[in-house]
Design a protein around this motif. Structure first.
Motif, mmCIF file in Angstrom:
data_model
loop_
_atom_site.group_PDB
_atom_site.id
_atom_site.type_symbol
_atom_site.label_atom_id
_atom_site.label_comp_id
_atom_site.label_asym_id
_atom_site.label_seq_id
_atom_site.Cartn_x
_atom_site.Cartn_y
_atom_site.Cartn_z
ATOM 1 N N MET A 158 -0.094 -8.771 7.043
ATOM 2 C CA MET A 158 -0.495 -8.340 8.372
ATOM 3 C C MET A 158 -1.546 -7.237 8.241
ATOM 4 O O MET A 158 -1.345 -6.277 7.491
ATOM 5 C CB MET A 158 0.717 -7.817 9.146
ATOM 6 C CG MET A 158 1.866 -8.819 9.223
ATOM 7 S SD MET A 158 3.255 -8.213 10.216
ATOM 8 C CE MET A 158 3.823 -6.873 9.187
ATOM 9 N N SER A 159 -2.631 -7.381 8.949
ATOM 10 C CA SER A 159 -3.668 -6.360 8.937
ATOM 11 C C SER A 159 -4.114 -6.080 10.366
ATOM 12 O O SER A 159 -3.764 -6.814 11.297
ATOM 13 C CB SER A 159 -4.845 -6.808 8.073
ATOM 14 O OG SER A 159 -5.409 -8.006 8.570
ATOM 15 N N SER A 160 -4.891 -5.020 10.523
ATOM 16 C CA SER A 160 -5.360 -4.595 11.853
ATOM 17 C C SER A 160 -4.198 -4.532 12.825
ATOM 18 O O SER A 160 -4.280 -5.032 13.955
ATOM 19 C CB SER A 160 -6.452 -5.534 12.361
ATOM 20 O OG SER A 160 -7.548 -5.577 11.474
ATOM 21 N N LEU A 161 -3.124 -3.929 12.395
ATOM 22 C CA LEU A 161 -1.904 -3.921 13.200
ATOM 23 C C LEU A 161 -2.093 -3.112 14.469
ATOM 24 O O LEU A 161 -2.808 -2.098 14.493
ATOM 25 C CB LEU A 161 -0.746 -3.378 12.379
ATOM 26 C CG LEU A 161 -0.175 -4.383 11.379
ATOM 27 C CD1 LEU A 161 0.636 -3.685 10.300
ATOM 28 C CD2 LEU A 161 0.681 -5.416 12.103
ATOM 29 N N LYS A 162 -1.423 -3.576 15.517
ATOM 30 C CA LYS A 162 -1.482 -2.953 16.830
ATOM 31 C C LYS A 162 -0.084 -2.530 17.248
ATOM 32 O O LYS A 162 0.915 -3.115 16.793
ATOM 33 C CB LYS A 162 -2.035 -3.950 17.849
ATOM 34 C CG LYS A 162 -3.369 -4.560 17.481
ATOM 35 C CD LYS A 162 -3.755 -5.640 18.490
ATOM 36 C CE LYS A 162 -5.062 -6.303 18.118
ATOM 37 N NZ LYS A 162 -5.451 -7.350 19.092
ATOM 38 N N PRO A 163 0.023 -1.568 18.155
ATOM 39 C CA PRO A 163 1.357 -1.174 18.632
ATOM 40 C C PRO A 163 2.155 -2.356 19.188
ATOM 41 O O PRO A 163 3.385 -2.388 19.040
ATOM 42 C CB PRO A 163 1.028 -0.149 19.720
ATOM 43 C CG PRO A 163 -0.259 0.456 19.278
ATOM 44 C CD PRO A 163 -1.027 -0.681 18.662
ATOM 45 N N ARG A 223 -5.741 -11.932 12.006
ATOM 46 C CA ARG A 223 -5.182 -10.665 11.527
ATOM 47 C C ARG A 223 -4.031 -10.875 10.541
ATOM 48 O O ARG A 223 -3.838 -10.064 9.635
ATOM 49 C CB ARG A 223 -4.673 -9.821 12.704
ATOM 50 C CG ARG A 223 -5.743 -9.474 13.726
ATOM 51 C CD ARG A 223 -5.226 -8.476 14.751
ATOM 52 N NE ARG A 223 -4.113 -8.993 15.527
ATOM 53 C CZ ARG A 223 -2.907 -8.425 15.575
ATOM 54 N NH1 ARG A 223 -2.665 -7.324 14.886
ATOM 55 N NH2 ARG A 223 -1.949 -8.961 16.327
ATOM 56 N N PHE A 224 -3.273 -11.937 10.745
ATOM 57 C CA PHE A 224 -2.111 -12.219 9.897
ATOM 58 C C PHE A 224 -2.388 -13.457 9.048
ATOM 59 O O PHE A 224 -3.066 -14.388 9.490
ATOM 60 C CB PHE A 224 -0.877 -12.486 10.746
ATOM 61 C CG PHE A 224 -0.318 -11.291 11.476
ATOM 62 C CD1 PHE A 224 -1.022 -10.092 11.558
ATOM 63 C CD2 PHE A 224 0.926 -11.368 12.077
ATOM 64 C CE1 PHE A 224 -0.511 -9.003 12.233
ATOM 65 C CE2 PHE A 224 1.463 -10.284 12.752
ATOM 66 C CZ PHE A 224 0.737 -9.102 12.840
ATOM 67 N N TYR A 252 -0.793 -20.387 13.607
ATOM 68 C CA TYR A 252 -0.554 -19.010 14.003
ATOM 69 C C TYR A 252 -0.494 -18.875 15.520
ATOM 70 O O TYR A 252 -1.143 -19.617 16.258
ATOM 71 C CB TYR A 252 -1.682 -18.111 13.487
ATOM 72 C CG TYR A 252 -1.794 -18.052 11.986
ATOM 73 C CD1 TYR A 252 -2.588 -18.957 11.299
ATOM 74 C CD2 TYR A 252 -1.098 -17.089 11.268
ATOM 75 C CE1 TYR A 252 -2.689 -18.916 9.916
ATOM 76 C CE2 TYR A 252 -1.197 -17.032 9.885
ATOM 77 C CZ TYR A 252 -1.995 -17.946 9.222
ATOM 78 O OH TYR A 252 -2.087 -17.887 7.853
ATOM 79 N N ALA A 253 0.251 -17.877 15.965
ATOM 80 C CA ALA A 253 0.212 -17.510 17.369
ATOM 81 C C ALA A 253 -1.173 -16.955 17.671
ATOM 82 O O ALA A 253 -1.797 -16.307 16.823
ATOM 83 C CB ALA A 253 1.278 -16.467 17.668
#
Length: 121
Positions: A82-87, A66-67, A59-60
């Motif tokens: 995908m969870s805890s997504l950010k802008p 989170r992913f 993962y990056a």
């Protein structure tokens, strides 16, 4: 002919979750790596997550924890949970598969058309 088709993108609020799916179809002898990339406006396409045919994942740093990349080698699918997504996760997400169409042929990369993910309140 090989096609990769993504689905599952959309608009989600910060902190929310989204699951992307990608299915590879057509003449496929073997799929090696499957991966998800993303490209935000004005930025280069970047690798988000990759899974090998042995099930190894990478993962990056920006998405670790989170992913989750999930592969079904029978169905030739790869999902990105995908969870805890950010802008800053807002981007077009692309699926890529490194595969060979015949056992005697070499492998090459195939890409999906992309699916938009927007994280905004």
């Amino acid at each position: 002919q090989v096609q990769l088709v993504e689905s599952g993108g959309g608009l989600v609020q910060p902190g929310g979750s989204l699951r992307l799916s990608c299915v590879a179809s057509g003449i496929i002898a073997k799929i090696y790596n499957m991966a998800w990339y993303r490209q935000a406006p004005g930025k280069e396409r970047e690798l988000v997550a990759v899974v090998t045919d042995a099930g190894l994942t990478s993962y990056a740093d920006s998405v670790k924890g989170r992913f989750t990349i999930l592969r079904d080698s029978v169905k030739n699918t790869v999902d990105l949970q995908m969870s805890s997504l950010k802008p800053e996760d807002t981007a077009v997400y692309y699926c890529r598969a490194d595969l060979k169409t015949y056992w005697w042929s070499g492998s090459r990369d195939y890409w999906g058309q992309g699916t938009q993910v927007t994280v905004s309140s």
